[in-house]
Design an enzyme around this catalytic site. Structure first.
Site, PDB file in Angstrom:
ATOM      1  N   GLY A  47     -10.357 -57.356  59.062  1.00  0.00           N
ATOM      2  CA  GLY A  47      -9.839 -56.507  57.996  1.00  0.00           C
ATOM      3  C   GLY A  47      -8.329 -56.468  58.060  1.00  0.00           C
ATOM      4  N   GLN A  52       0.016 -52.859  56.875  1.00  0.00           N
ATOM      5  CA  GLN A  52       0.202 -53.775  58.002  1.00  0.00           C
ATOM      6  C   GLN A  52       1.100 -54.958  57.651  1.00  0.00           C
ATOM      7  OE1 GLN A  52      -4.249 -53.969  58.880  1.00  0.00           O
ATOM      8  NE2 GLN A  52      -3.355 -54.154  60.920  1.00  0.00           N
ATOM      9  N   CYS A  91      -6.666 -53.834  66.983  1.00  0.00           N
ATOM     10  CA  CYS A  91      -5.934 -53.793  65.717  1.00  0.00           C
ATOM     11  C   CYS A  91      -4.821 -54.828  65.775  1.00  0.00           C
ATOM     12  CB  CYS A  91      -5.352 -52.394  65.508  1.00  0.00           C
ATOM     13  SG  CYS A  91      -4.408 -52.239  63.978  1.00  0.00           S
ATOM     14  N   LEU A  92      -4.673 -55.574  64.693  1.00  0.00           N
ATOM     15  CA  LEU A  92      -3.623 -56.592  64.642  1.00  0.00           C
ATOM     16  C   LEU A  92      -2.233 -55.971  64.767  1.00  0.00           C
ATOM     17  CD1 LEU A  92      -5.139 -58.738  61.762  1.00  0.00           C
ATOM     18  CD2 LEU A  92      -5.058 -59.349  64.172  1.00  0.00           C
ATOM     19  N   HIS A 133     -11.531 -48.044  59.666  1.00  0.00           N
ATOM     20  CA  HIS A 133     -10.308 -48.485  60.353  1.00  0.00           C
ATOM     21  C   HIS A 133      -9.219 -48.820  59.318  1.00  0.00           C
ATOM     22  CE1 HIS A 133      -8.264 -50.918  63.670  1.00  0.00           C
ATOM     23  NE2 HIS A 133      -7.660 -51.364  62.586  1.00  0.00           N
ATOM     24  N   GLU A 134      -9.602 -49.534  58.275  1.00  0.00           N
ATOM     25  CA  GLU A 134      -8.619 -49.914  57.238  1.00  0.00           C
ATOM     26  C   GLU A 134      -8.190 -48.698  56.427  1.00  0.00           C
ATOM     27  OE1 GLU A 134      -7.464 -52.602  57.890  1.00  0.00           O
ATOM     28  OE2 GLU A 134      -9.158 -53.453  58.970  1.00  0.00           O
ATOM     29  N   HIS A 137      -5.481 -46.858  58.069  1.00  0.00           N
ATOM     30  CA  HIS A 137      -4.146 -47.463  57.907  1.00  0.00           C
ATOM     31  C   HIS A 137      -3.451 -46.930  56.652  1.00  0.00           C
ATOM     32  CE1 HIS A 137      -3.676 -50.399  61.103  1.00  0.00           C
ATOM     33  NE2 HIS A 137      -4.862 -50.951  60.863  1.00  0.00           N
TER      34      HIS A 137
HETATM   35  O1  GNR Z   1      -9.478 -57.636  63.708  1.00  0.00           O
HETATM   36  C1  GNR Z   1      -9.822 -56.475  63.814  1.00  0.00           C
HETATM   37  N1  GNR Z   1     -10.895 -56.184  64.562  1.00  0.00           N
HETATM   38  C2  GNR Z   1     -11.510 -54.932  64.593  1.00  0.00           C
HETATM   39  C3  GNR Z   1     -12.472 -54.699  65.544  1.00  0.00           C
HETATM   40  C4  GNR Z   1     -13.127 -53.493  65.584  1.00  0.00           C
HETATM   41  C5  GNR Z   1     -12.841 -52.525  64.680  1.00  0.00           C
HETATM   42  C6  GNR Z   1     -11.869 -52.733  63.715  1.00  0.00           C
HETATM   43  C7  GNR Z   1     -11.213 -53.935  63.662  1.00  0.00           C
HETATM   44  S1  GNR Z   1     -10.032 -54.210  62.423  1.00  0.00           S
HETATM   45  C8  GNR Z   1      -9.030 -55.422  63.176  1.00  0.00           C
HETATM   46  C9  GNR Z   1      -8.031 -55.960  62.185  1.00  0.00           C
HETATM   47  C10 GNR Z   1      -7.073 -54.854  61.834  1.00  0.00           C
HETATM   48  O2  GNR Z   1      -6.228 -54.436  62.582  1.00  0.00           O
HETATM   49  N2  GNR Z   1      -7.238 -54.298  60.689  1.00  0.00           N
HETATM   50  O3  GNR Z   1      -6.484 -53.248  60.320  1.00  0.00           O
HETATM   51 NI    NI Z   2      -5.853 -52.324  62.168  1.00  0.00          NI
END
Ligand code: GNR
Ligand code: NI
Length: 154
Positions: A47, A52, A91-92, A133-134, A137
């Site tokens: 995601g 980001q 998270c990236l 998670h997204e 953000h």
């Molecule tokens: O790549 C991602 N892996 C992930 C693993 C578990 C729960 C959420 C994520 S999202 C993350 C990519 C990212 O940072 N998206 O905002």
């Molecule tokens: Ni993230």
């Protein structure tokens, strides 16, 4: 299409609340295409949210590799959620750190696509987790704010 740079923790753009999308134009389409490319080709994330890549708009893309495929969400609203699961996340924008957070098991999300058309989707499992998670953000929230347990992953 172009790859965009990913902002990392410490960059204040990640801490601001993203604004609604009001114009559904070619620039929005280009942003979404670039986010898809950045997510899938360079970093292989599941995601990516617009903040980001430094854009404070309410847009994210998700592809958890399930039957839903690649999904795009503009102006998302989480309509309802139920259940609780522990989720081991990375998270990236938070390189080389992982940890466990609590997420809903299931949710219903309403959003628009790049053309401004509304849709509703029911999600569970990894898709629901990734959507939360997204969505966080867009609110300036990172998974490290919600840790119930710290790990040394990624
Ligand atoms: O790549 C991602 N892996 C992930 C693993 C578990 C729960 C959420 C994520 S999202 C993350 C990519 C990212 O940072 N998206 O905002
Ligand atoms: Ni993230």
């Amino acid at each position: 299409m172009a790859l965009r740079n990913i902002c990392v923790i410490g960059d204040e753009v990640l801490r601001k609340k993203a604004r609604e999308v009001t114009v559904f134009d070619d620039r929005l389409s280009e942003l979404i295409d670039d986010m898809i490319e950045t997510m899938s080709f360079e970093n292989r994330g599941i995601g990516l949210a617009a903040p980001q890549v430094g854009i404070l708009r309410r847009v994210f893309v998700v592809d958890v590799g399930d039957e839903h495929g690649l999904l795009e969400f503009v102006n998302p609203e989480i309509v309802s959620s139920e259940g609780k699961v522990m989720s081991s996340e990375g998270c990236l924008s938070v390189p080389e750190r992982g940890g466990t957070v609590e997420r809903p098991e299931k949710l219903i999300i309403k959003a628009q696509n790049r053309k401004g058309e509304s849709f509703e989707l029911e999600a569970e499992g990894l898709l629901a987790i990734c959507i939360c998670h997204e969505y966080d953000h867009l609110e300036g929230v990172l998974f490290v704010d919600k840790l119930v347990e710290v790990e040394e992953t990624t």
